[in-house]
Design an enzyme around this catalytic site. Structure first.
Site, PDB file in Angstrom:
ATOM      1  N   ARG A  53       0.842  -1.188   0.000  1.00  0.00           N
ATOM      2  CA  ARG A  53       0.000   0.000   0.000  1.00  0.00           C
ATOM      3  C   ARG A  53       0.878   1.239   0.000  1.00  0.00           C
ATOM      4  O   ARG A  53       1.861   1.333   0.745  1.00  0.00           O
ATOM      5  CB  ARG A  53      -0.923   0.028   1.241  1.00  0.00           C
ATOM      6  CG  ARG A  53      -2.078  -0.971   1.172  1.00  0.00           C
ATOM      7  CD  ARG A  53      -3.116  -0.547   0.152  1.00  0.00           C
ATOM      8  NE  ARG A  53      -4.247  -1.447   0.099  1.00  0.00           N
ATOM      9  CZ  ARG A  53      -4.342  -2.477  -0.726  1.00  0.00           C
ATOM     10  NH1 ARG A  53      -3.340  -2.763  -1.555  1.00  0.00           N
ATOM     11  NH2 ARG A  53      -5.419  -3.240  -0.737  1.00  0.00           N
ATOM     12  N   GLU A  93      -2.905   7.623  -6.383  1.00  0.00           N
ATOM     13  CA  GLU A  93      -2.887   6.790  -7.587  1.00  0.00           C
ATOM     14  C   GLU A  93      -3.980   7.258  -8.541  1.00  0.00           C
ATOM     15  O   GLU A  93      -5.161   7.178  -8.191  1.00  0.00           O
ATOM     16  CB  GLU A  93      -3.078   5.316  -7.204  1.00  0.00           C
ATOM     17  CG  GLU A  93      -1.913   4.774  -6.398  1.00  0.00           C
ATOM     18  CD  GLU A  93      -2.023   3.283  -6.101  1.00  0.00           C
ATOM     19  OE1 GLU A  93      -3.042   2.663  -6.476  1.00  0.00           O
ATOM     20  OE2 GLU A  93      -1.086   2.730  -5.515  1.00  0.00           O
ATOM     21  N   HIS A 124       0.560  -0.105 -10.005  1.00  0.00           N
ATOM     22  CA  HIS A 124      -0.274  -0.973  -9.161  1.00  0.00           C
ATOM     23  C   HIS A 124      -0.660  -2.254  -9.915  1.00  0.00           C
ATOM     24  O   HIS A 124      -1.843  -2.545 -10.126  1.00  0.00           O
ATOM     25  CB  HIS A 124      -1.526  -0.241  -8.688  1.00  0.00           C
ATOM     26  CG  HIS A 124      -2.073  -0.796  -7.400  1.00  0.00           C
ATOM     27  ND1 HIS A 124      -2.674  -0.028  -6.447  1.00  0.00           N
ATOM     28  CD2 HIS A 124      -2.105  -2.071  -6.908  1.00  0.00           C
ATOM     29  CE1 HIS A 124      -3.064  -0.787  -5.431  1.00  0.00           C
ATOM     30  NE2 HIS A 124      -2.734  -2.026  -5.693  1.00  0.00           N
TER      31      HIS A 124
END
Length: 563
Positions: A235, A264, A282
């Site tokens: 994370r 993000e 990601h």
């Protein structure tokens, strides 16, 4: 606790196997991945369940709009995009698929470690620019290096096993995983302060919570070897991004593999563009296999819960898992009924502590479920004032939180909740919010005289009400109140009256008074009378439709409750 799962909304892109499993099991499914926030707020009220991935933000506003929501599932690890606290207070189960992404995330972590050690990112870019810089990209071997793994759960373990095959020494820290358990996969457990100076590589595999935010910061980099490399496929925010950039610029950090970021997509790509950073958008769970796996798992978890088979992946419903065990269900029901009886007999007390004492070996691991169930009964009971019933609706999720509407007076600093639906998920939280401390204690010892469970309701003034119960098959029985034993254990079921006396009163007189109040008595049980107090249970064939004037003239107090 039964979950009625008739209609589920899927608001993020997910493999079709999720829809197939749900529909095969009789659940109506609507998949709409193009809902705006406003559209979702309008739409969500018609659904029992919601399945998301990362795109949908399940905020407090969305949860409050989902008046029929019973379960929210994330097809993936973590629940960062779900307001779990609000969902818990609403009695809504929140679950994820903790194992679905494990292999993909572990493999991505290992890929970044290897890419960092051989400068693969910059070397590839150089070739694409038409350059042949062999000397510029001298790397190092992984063999003999030390990999520190922060978070030794599923993913951390898989990373350790894979990197050991490269000859790396793995050390790690986890607040839950023990040193004995980490030793089973050849990873030495160490405290964080001992880890930092030893690590050549550090990879983090923890949730983003207050305790892990900026876990790796300026101070930590200062304790590490010069040139340490860090990897984050967990994370964004676990590694302090500003501190990391400073460490990269000074050379204290020799490289970073980053798959996740605080924002993000990032608004500022300075960190991602650093020559010693390999950055990916990601992608930890972005494999075909992982996407199919999480879609299948979240659907099956929904179905298993709705059919009462099992509860897996829930992040806020520990008590409910025990409640689904067929062998424990009669005890869960007994606990709720004892909570209901206790609420009637403590109406004059300001209860601030509830303790469940367990005398059954088979219940040793069921403490949280029993406590939550007691609080459901206590908080969600039909309060009566001279026979006037005031209904509340509580369950095993939210029962630990309560409102002054129930008559509970919070201790100093405790909050009140204006309106709540109580269940196994939120009951412990709401009780705590109302200033009530709840605990369970195992009292199982060889040669003990007691059996079943005992509930003690304690007031701020030191007064205690103790009630005891057992089960007989599927039936709940009350065996004593305040150590006054019932000659015949009282059956706790259906429409019931709980009464208190300060001297012996004949059962005939009590039945006669009840009949004058229009009640049809099916059974009556009375305890012995000691020290100026005794108790009784009257089972009724029909609900109470009028006051208990005659009964309250015969006994000291009588209260109606539905068991």
């Amino acid at each position: 606790m039964t979950i009625q799962l008739r209609k589920v909304l899927i608001s993020d892109e997910i493999d079709d196997i999720c829809l197939e499993i749900l529909r095969k099991n009789g659940v109506e499914v609507v998949k709409n991945c193009n809902l705006s926030k406003e559209d979702l707020l309008k739409e969500i009220a018609g659904y029992d369940g919601l399945i998301v991935r990362s795109a949908t933000k399940v905020s407090a506003e969305v949860i409050n709009a989902g008046v029929n929501l019973k379960i929210i599932g994330r097809a993936g690890t973590g629940v960062d995009n779900i307001d779990t606290e609000v969902a818990t207070k609403k009695g809504i189960i929140v679950m994820n698929t903790p194992g679905g992404n494990t292999l993909s995330a572990a493999e991505h972590t290992c890929t970044l470690i290897i890419a960092l050690t051989r400068n693969l990112g910059e070397a590839s870019k150089s070739m694409k620019d038409g350059k042949w810089d062999r000397k510029k990209f001298m790397g190092t071997e992984l063999y003999g290096k030390t990999l520190a793994i922060i978070g030794l759960g599923r993913i951390g373990k898989e990373v350790a096993l894979r990197m050991q095959s490269f000859g790396m020494t793995t050390i790690g820290y986890d607040p839950i995983i023990s040193s004995d358990e980490s030793a089973t996969f050849n990873t030495e457990w160490m405290p964080l302060e001992k880890i930092w100076p030893l690590a050549d590589y550090i990879t983090v595999h923890t949730p983003l919570i207050p305790q892990t935010k900026n876990l790796i910061n300026d101070a930590v980099f200062g304790k590490c070897k010069k040139g340490v490399k860090v990897i984050n496929v967990a994370r964004g925010g676990i590694i302090d991004e500003d501190a990391l950039l400073r460490a990269l610029q000074s050379g204290q950090c020799g490289g970073a593999g980053l798959d996740v970021f605080i924002e993000e997509p990032p608004k500022d790509y300075t960190l991602a563009k650093h020559p010693n950073v390999i950055a990916t958008p990601h992608l930890g769970a972005s494999t075909i296999e992982a996407q199919v796996r999480v879609a299948e798992e979240i659907a099956q978890q929904f179905v298993d819960l709705a059919q009462g088979r099992s509860l897996f992946g829930a992040v806020n419903a520990n008590a409910l898992a025990n409640a689904l065990n067929p062998a424990l269900r009669p005890w869960i029901q007994l606990a709720e009924k004892l909570g209901t009886v206790g609420s009637q007999l403590t109406k004059t007390l300001s209860v601030n502590n509830v303790e469940v004492l367990i005398y059954e070996k088979s219940l040793e691991a069921a403490g949280s479920a029993l406590v939550s169930s007691v609080m459901i009964g206590y908080l969600n009971t039909s309060l009566a004032e001279n026979g006037d019933i005031l209904p509340k609706n509580l369950n095993i999720i939210n029962s630990p939180i309560y409102t002054k509407q129930s008559g509970i007076k919070p201790s100093e600093g405790g909050e009140t909740i204006e309106k709540a639906t109580f269940n196994l998920i939120n009951a412990p939280v709401l009780a705590k919010q109302a200033g009530i401390v709840t605990t369970s204690t195992n009292k199982c010892k060889s040669g003990q005289l007691k059996s079943g469970i005992t509930v003690e309701f304690q007031s701020a003034g030191g007064e205690v009400l103790e009630i005891c119960g057992v089960i007989a098959g599927e039936h709940s029985l009350l065996t004593s109140v305040q150590a006054n034993t019932f000659k015949v254990a009282a059956s706790l079921h259906g429409e019931t009256i709980v009464y208190r006396v300060d001297k012996p009163v004949s059962l005939a007189d009590i039945i006669s008074a009840a009949e004058k109040d229009g009640l049809k008595v099916s059974a009556i049980s009375a305890s012995e009378v000691k020290h100026g107090q005794g108790f009784g249970i009257i089972n009724l064939e029909l609900p109470v439709t009028q006051g208990l004037n005659h009964l309250n003239q015969t006994v000291n107090s009588a209260y109606v409750c539905s068991l």
